[in-house]
Design a protein around this motif. Structure first.
Motif, PDB file in Angstrom:
ATOM      1  N   ALA A   4       0.812  -1.219   0.000  1.00 55.83           N
ATOM      2  CA  ALA A   4       0.000   0.000   0.000  1.00 55.83           C
ATOM      3  C   ALA A   4       0.841   1.262   0.000  1.00 55.83           C
ATOM      4  O   ALA A   4       0.338   2.352  -0.313  1.00 55.83           O
ATOM      5  N   GLU A   5       2.116   1.144   0.348  1.00 58.67           N
ATOM      6  CA  GLU A   5       3.007   2.298   0.373  1.00 58.67           C
ATOM      7  C   GLU A   5       3.612   2.597  -0.992  1.00 58.67           C
ATOM      8  O   GLU A   5       4.311   3.603  -1.153  1.00 58.67           O
ATOM      9  N   LEU A   6       3.347   1.749  -1.971  1.00 55.99           N
ATOM     10  CA  LEU A   6       3.940   1.890  -3.295  1.00 55.99           C
ATOM     11  C   LEU A   6       2.955   2.499  -4.276  1.00 55.99           C
ATOM     12  O   LEU A   6       1.747   2.313  -4.163  1.00 55.99           O
ATOM     13  N   SER A   7       3.496   3.216  -5.261  1.00 55.53           N
ATOM     14  CA  SER A   7       2.671   3.712  -6.357  1.00 55.53           C
ATOM     15  C   SER A   7       2.289   2.558  -7.278  1.00 55.53           C
ATOM     16  O   SER A   7       2.827   1.444  -7.169  1.00 55.53           O
ATOM     17  N   GLY A   8       1.369   2.821  -8.199  1.00 56.02           N
ATOM     18  CA  GLY A   8       0.974   1.780  -9.144  1.00 56.02           C
ATOM     19  C   GLY A   8       2.145   1.276  -9.966  1.00 56.02           C
ATOM     20  O   GLY A   8       2.285   0.065 -10.197  1.00 56.02           O
ATOM     21  N   GLY A   9       2.996   2.195 -10.416  1.00 62.31           N
ATOM     22  CA  GLY A   9       4.163   1.791 -11.190  1.00 62.31           C
ATOM     23  C   GLY A   9       5.136   0.962 -10.373  1.00 62.31           C
ATOM     24  O   GLY A   9       5.711  -0.014 -10.875  1.00 62.31           O
TER      25      GLY A   9
END
Length: 259
Positions: free
Chosen positions: A130-135
């Motif tokens: 959840a801490e990551l962007s979609g990319g």
């Protein structure tokens, strides 16, 4: 070697599909005697209108659909990995645990860290999805697939939900990773430009069979090359969608397709 469909045969000679059939109702088949060959290390992009059988073929090669019918056969390499449009990371596991999930061996963590470094996520091994962007999530999905050193990478619109800039960055990353790991690749995409830029061959499905099979020259992968526009027009024409008359199944440069 190969066997009748209903079970996949492992091989070291790439992908072979012969006379593959699949239907979901009595109105007609999605795949109707499809034949396909992919050489080891070859990158093939698969295009076609919705319902033409792209994802159905990919699932059959991945062993996720055992209801293919007829007297066909499927031979695939022993090591196969799949990347989907969404990253499918487990939200309750940190990033390294996601990448190495199901991986055997005492060196699993080391291999996972090396894979994260390859995709530009060094130092993020303790992050939650959840801490990551979609990319970044899709980078992690690539790391999870490639850490197993697959001989065949199946990718079902892996960049379809990303913005235009991130898509271009992921294209460059995938090219670099494939040059290092050298898997055979089958990429399902609705983006004709993406297919041309990434693939050695572009295959178009229509009526449940291969209707067009075009080999891409290295120069044609550049949008600045005159051959790019001609090839793009050829493929769009084969799809029945040219110029301003692009159908909803296809996207033009810089646009995003809404599923």
């Amino acid at each position: 070697m190969a066997t009748d469909v209903g079970g996949l045969t492992a091989t070291t000679t790439g992908v072979t599909v012969r006379n593959l059939h699949r239907s979901f109702n009595r109105s007609g088949g999605v795949l109707n005697g499809l034949d396909l060959d992919i050489a080891p290390g070859e990158f093939v992009a698969l295009i076609g209108r919705s319902g033409s059988g792209k994802s159905t073929l990919l699932r059959a090669l991945a062993g996720l659909d055992r209801d293919v019918q007829g007297y066909g056969r499927i031979s695939v390499p022993e090591q196969v990995s799949v990347v989907f449009q969404d990253s499918r990371l487990l939200p309750w596991k940190r990033l390294l645990a996601n990448v190495t999930f199901g991986l055997d061996g005492k060196d699993a963590a080391e291999r996972g860290l090396r894979a994260l470094t390859e995709v530009g996520l060094a130092g993020r091994e303790s992050a939650w999805p959840a801490e990551l962007s979609g990319g970044q999530q899709q980078r992690a999905a690539l790391a999870r697939s490639l850490v197993r050193e697959p001989q065949l990478l199946l990718a079902d619109e892996p960049f379809g939900a990303l913005d235009a800039l991130t898509r271009l960055q992921m294209h460059e990353l995938l090219r670099k990773l494939c040059a290092v790991h050298r898997p055979a690749v089958l990429l399902v995409t609705h983006d004709v430009d993406e297919a041309i830029v990434l693939a050695d061959r572009v295959i178009l499905l229509d009526g449940g069979v291969v209707a067009t099979d075009v080999r891409i020259d290295l120069a044609q992968r550049s949008q600045a090359d005159p051959g790019f526009a001609g090839l793009r027009h050829q493929l769009l024409d084969a799809l029945g969608a040219t110029g301003e008359h692009l159908g909803s199944d296809f996207i033009a440069p810089g646009q995003r397709r809404v599923s």
